[in-house]
Design a protein around this motif. Structure first.
Motif, PDB file in Angstrom:
ATOM      1  N   ARG A 177       0.828  -1.212   0.000  1.00  0.00           N
ATOM      2  CA  ARG A 177       0.000   0.000   0.000  1.00  0.00           C
ATOM      3  C   ARG A 177       0.861   1.261   0.000  1.00  0.00           C
ATOM      4  NH1 ARG A 177      -5.586  -0.868   3.089  1.00  0.00           N
ATOM      5  NH2 ARG A 177      -6.018  -2.985   2.447  1.00  0.00           N
ATOM      6  N   ALA A 178       1.973   1.197   0.721  1.00  0.00           N
ATOM      7  CA  ALA A 178       2.886   2.353   0.714  1.00  0.00           C
ATOM      8  C   ALA A 178       3.458   2.554  -0.689  1.00  0.00           C
ATOM      9  CB  ALA A 178       4.009   2.129   1.718  1.00  0.00           C
ATOM     10  N   ALA A 179       3.818   1.441  -1.343  1.00  0.00           N
ATOM     11  CA  ALA A 179       4.343   1.547  -2.709  1.00  0.00           C
ATOM     12  C   ALA A 179       3.286   2.151  -3.634  1.00  0.00           C
ATOM     13  CB  ALA A 179       4.756   0.162  -3.216  1.00  0.00           C
ATOM     14  N   ALA A 186       4.041   9.879  -7.226  1.00  0.00           N
ATOM     15  CA  ALA A 186       5.080  10.139  -8.233  1.00  0.00           C
ATOM     16  C   ALA A 186       4.445  10.466  -9.578  1.00  0.00           C
ATOM     17  CB  ALA A 186       5.994   8.920  -8.364  1.00  0.00           C
ATOM     18  N   ASP A 187       3.399   9.747  -9.927  1.00  0.00           N
ATOM     19  CA  ASP A 187       2.735  10.003 -11.205  1.00  0.00           C
ATOM     20  C   ASP A 187       2.116  11.399 -11.220  1.00  0.00           C
ATOM     21  OD1 ASP A 187       2.144   8.489 -13.709  1.00  0.00           O
ATOM     22  OD2 ASP A 187       0.102   9.110 -13.230  1.00  0.00           O
ATOM     23  N   SER A 188       1.475  11.753 -10.084  1.00  0.00           N
ATOM     24  CA  SER A 188       0.880  13.101 -10.004  1.00  0.00           C
ATOM     25  C   SER A 188       1.977  14.152 -10.065  1.00  0.00           C
ATOM     26  CB  SER A 188       0.091  13.247  -8.699  1.00  0.00           C
ATOM     27  OG  SER A 188      -0.933  12.293  -8.646  1.00  0.00           O
ATOM     28  N   ALA A 189       3.112  13.868  -9.409  1.00  0.00           N
ATOM     29  CA  ALA A 189       4.222  14.832  -9.409  1.00  0.00           C
ATOM     30  C   ALA A 189       4.780  15.014 -10.822  1.00  0.00           C
ATOM     31  CB  ALA A 189       5.316  14.359  -8.465  1.00  0.00           C
ATOM     32  N   VAL A 190       4.903  13.904 -11.555  1.00  0.00           N
ATOM     33  CA  VAL A 190       5.406  13.999 -12.937  1.00  0.00           C
ATOM     34  C   VAL A 190       4.457  14.844 -13.786  1.00  0.00           C
ATOM     35  CG1 VAL A 190       5.820  12.669 -15.041  1.00  0.00           C
ATOM     36  CG2 VAL A 190       6.743  11.871 -12.874  1.00  0.00           C
ATOM     37  N   LEU A 191       3.162  14.615 -13.611  1.00  0.00           N
ATOM     38  CA  LEU A 191       2.183  15.414 -14.367  1.00  0.00           C
ATOM     39  C   LEU A 191       2.332  16.898 -14.015  1.00  0.00           C
ATOM     40  CD1 LEU A 191      -1.104  13.292 -14.242  1.00  0.00           C
ATOM     41  CD2 LEU A 191       0.487  13.531 -16.119  1.00  0.00           C
ATOM     42  N   LEU A 235      -0.510   3.396 -14.524  1.00  0.00           N
ATOM     43  CA  LEU A 235       0.021   4.756 -14.476  1.00  0.00           C
ATOM     44  C   LEU A 235       0.424   5.239 -15.854  1.00  0.00           C
ATOM     45  CD1 LEU A 235       2.320   4.574 -11.337  1.00  0.00           C
ATOM     46  CD2 LEU A 235       0.225   5.866 -11.565  1.00  0.00           C
ATOM     47  N   LEU A 236       0.325   6.541 -16.036  1.00  0.00           N
ATOM     48  CA  LEU A 236       0.830   7.142 -17.272  1.00  0.00           C
ATOM     49  C   LEU A 236       2.318   6.859 -17.403  1.00  0.00           C
ATOM     50  CD1 LEU A 236      -1.115  10.482 -16.970  1.00  0.00           C
ATOM     51  CD2 LEU A 236      -1.443   8.786 -18.746  1.00  0.00           C
ATOM     52  N   LEU A 237       3.008   6.798 -16.250  1.00  0.00           N
ATOM     53  CA  LEU A 237       4.442   6.481 -16.254  1.00  0.00           C
ATOM     54  C   LEU A 237       4.694   5.112 -16.887  1.00  0.00           C
ATOM     55  CD1 LEU A 237       5.543   7.498 -12.637  1.00  0.00           C
ATOM     56  CD2 LEU A 237       6.322   8.524 -14.761  1.00  0.00           C
ATOM     57  N   PHE A 238       3.746   4.200 -16.703  1.00  0.00           N
ATOM     58  CA  PHE A 238       3.911   2.840 -17.204  1.00  0.00           C
ATOM     59  C   PHE A 238       3.199   2.619 -18.531  1.00  0.00           C
ATOM     60  CE2 PHE A 238       3.939   1.867 -12.435  1.00  0.00           C
ATOM     61  CZ  PHE A 238       5.299   2.127 -12.362  1.00  0.00           C
TER      62      PHE A 238
END
Lengths: 505, 35
Positions: free
Chosen positions: A162-164, A171-176, A230-233
């Protein structure tokens, strides 16, 4: 003889006592070892049955995972509920195993007291009972230790997963945010925190694919198809839709920053024609290899693919329908980074009343606006034209109310929507440059002095971070666009990306 | 009635939990014996 019987009895008694003395501790030790080790082994066997073997005759779990009725059609992530169900299931199966073990021992002890050779078996029964009791007590402690280890393993794993998930989501929100990617629905104008996606296998719709209850790196649709979370993935490769209105977002949002570009102004000012000319200019840059421009969706392709032929044939554009507009979407890839251009072309009538303008909620998402004004529609300018010019230009003149009305209406509504105008740029575009004389170098001064739009010019300069004035002609000479269009586009896109004209200069 | 998609999805996690539990128990026993 009696002496002999007495001696034999004493010998037999001694032999029996010796047997008793040996059999009892052996039975005690056997019972203790069997239950001291048997119970933890029975627990681990239950664990293996539930977690690894899963035989066909496995009892049903005591509890079931309950999902909300409107949950996504995906398989819940193991550590978001199913692990607890399994833990409960394993404990129940292990308890049943231990109970069966105990029942077997109890039957064996009781059998020791009900046989024909009870004198021989009773030491075993007594020893077995004592050993069972002591072994059960010790085994229960060890089994409890195993259960604690098992439950701790589940708990720690669930916490880590859950932490991951939380970290990846952040991280995904931060990248956006770092990439300045804000998604706006071209249909309902809502700011979309994350698009919904259709399953590539069965087209079931998943409202929120981000890491969480249904998967961390990937989720699995009910049909079995794996989907990126994720958009990252690479989730943007799937078919997206707006989670608010459900419309399909064909333009793969989330990959690139979006530029929301609203056109506003009075009816007949030339907004649609200006938009067409900007699109044709992009197509020309695309053909010459200066940037890549492509229509973002089928609706845009259908509406704008005729832009070039309309401008080349000098045909009038169709009157824009008085309804909430859908954005025209163009994917731009200049030298540095891709941009998604969302152009909103609303009918001028929507800017004449507060109620209608308030419906244009995309205005609150834009950071650059284009106000289009037909100079011929300004009475002060029109009345000064000689009668011959009026007769020649009469058909082209917009009969809409003063451009001030549309400007003031839009300006107040944009401000009312909470937009900080000091962060917003405004392009004031005077159309018909092909029909009237050029105003010289200072277009704003011309607008104030000749058109009598001094209030509008002052308001634009005072309230917006930057107000730039353009004099444009949405016409083509041969295969070339009027020079005013690339100049306007350079300014409009310049803040967001390097355009060919900028690079040339 | 078990869902085959769920069964397949959870297989690796279930095995991980079992293996991790066994590993911790063995580690505790070995530690206890050594100490």
């Amino acid at each position: 003889m009696p002496v002999i019987y007495a001696v034999l009895f004493i010998v037999a008694a001694l032999v029996y006592l010796a047997y008793f003395a040996c059999a009892l501790p052996i039975a005690v030790i056997s019972g203790f070892v069997s239950y001291g080790l048997g119970m933890p082994v029975a627990y681990l066997a239950g664990l293996a049955q539930v977690l690894v073997v899963r035989p066909a005759g496995l009892p049903s779990p005591g509890r079931r995972l309950k999902l909300p009725a409107d949950a996504d059609p995906a398989v819940p992530q193991y550590f978001y509920g199913p692990a607890v169900v399994d833990a409960d299931h394993a404990v129940r199966v292990a308890y049943d195993n231990c109970r069966r073990l105990w029942q077997q021992g109890t039957r064996a002890v009781l059998a020791a007291f009900s046989t024909d050779t009870v004198l021989l078996t009773c030491p075993l029964g007594i020893g077995g009972a004592i050993g069972m009791a002591a072994g059960t007590a010790a085994g229960a402690v060890v089994t409890a230790g195993c259960a604690i280890v098992h439950l701790l393993t589940v708990g720690v794993s669930a916490a880590a997963v859950r932490a991951a998930g939380t970290v990846l989501r952040g991280a995904d929100s931060a990248v956006l945010r770092v990439k300045n990617i804000r998604i706006v629905c071209p249909d309902c104008y809502e700011r979309v925190p994350y698009p919904g996606y259709e399953c590539p296998g069965c087209t079931r719709r998943h409202l929120d694919v981000r890491p969480g209850r249904f998967g961390i790196v990937r989720r699995r649709c009910r049909c079995g198809t794996r989907m990126n979370t994720l958009l990252l993935f690479g989730s943007s490769r799937m078919s997206a839709f707006c989670p608010y209105c459900g419309h399909v977002l064909e333009h793969r949002p989330g990959q690139a920053p979006e530029i929301v570009l609203p056109f506003f102004g009075a009816a007949g000012a030339g907004k649609t024609r200006l938009l067409f000319s900007m699109v044709v200019q992009l197509q020309m840059w695309n053909e010459s290899g200066q940037l890549a421009a492509e229509f973002g969706d089928a609706a845009t392709t259908r509406e704008l693919s005729v832009a070039g032929s309309i401008l080349r044939s000098q045909t009038a554009t169709t009157k824009t329908a008085v309804q909430l507009p859908r954005a025209y979407i163009i994917r731009l890839t200049p030298a540095h980074g891709t941009r998604i251009l969302l152009m909103f072309d609303a009918a001028g009538e929507l800017f004449y009343s507060t109620e209608r303008t308030q419906e244009l909620r995309y205005l609150s998402k834009a950071r650059t606006f284009i106000l289009v004004i037909d100079p011929l529609s300004v009475p002060a300018f029109w009345n000064r034209l000689p009668p011959g010019r009026q007769a020649a230009l009469g058909e082209m003149r917009s009969t809409a109310p003063s451009p001030d009305l549309a400007y003031q209406q839009a300006y107040q509504e944009i401000e009312g929507m909470g937009v900080q105008l000091r962060k917003v740029r405004l392009a004031v575009v005077f159309s018909r440059a092909d029909l009237i004389d050029a105003p010289g170098t200072d277009i704003a001064e011309w607008a104030s002095d000749v058109l009598g739009l001094g209030n509008l010019v002052r308001s634009a300069r005072l309230n917006f971070r930057e107000a730039r004035f353009f004099f444009t002609a949405s016409v083509m000479t041969g295969e070339d666009m009027h020079e005013s269009i690339p100049a306007l586009m350079s300014w409009v896109l310049g803040r967001h990306s390097s355009t060919p004209t900028e690079e040339a200069s | 009635m078990t869902d085959p998609v769920e069964e397949e999805s959870y297989r690796s996690q279930r095995r991980f939990i079992f293996a991790a539990t066994l590993a911790v128990i063995v580690a505790l026993i070995v530690t206890g014996l050594v100490l």
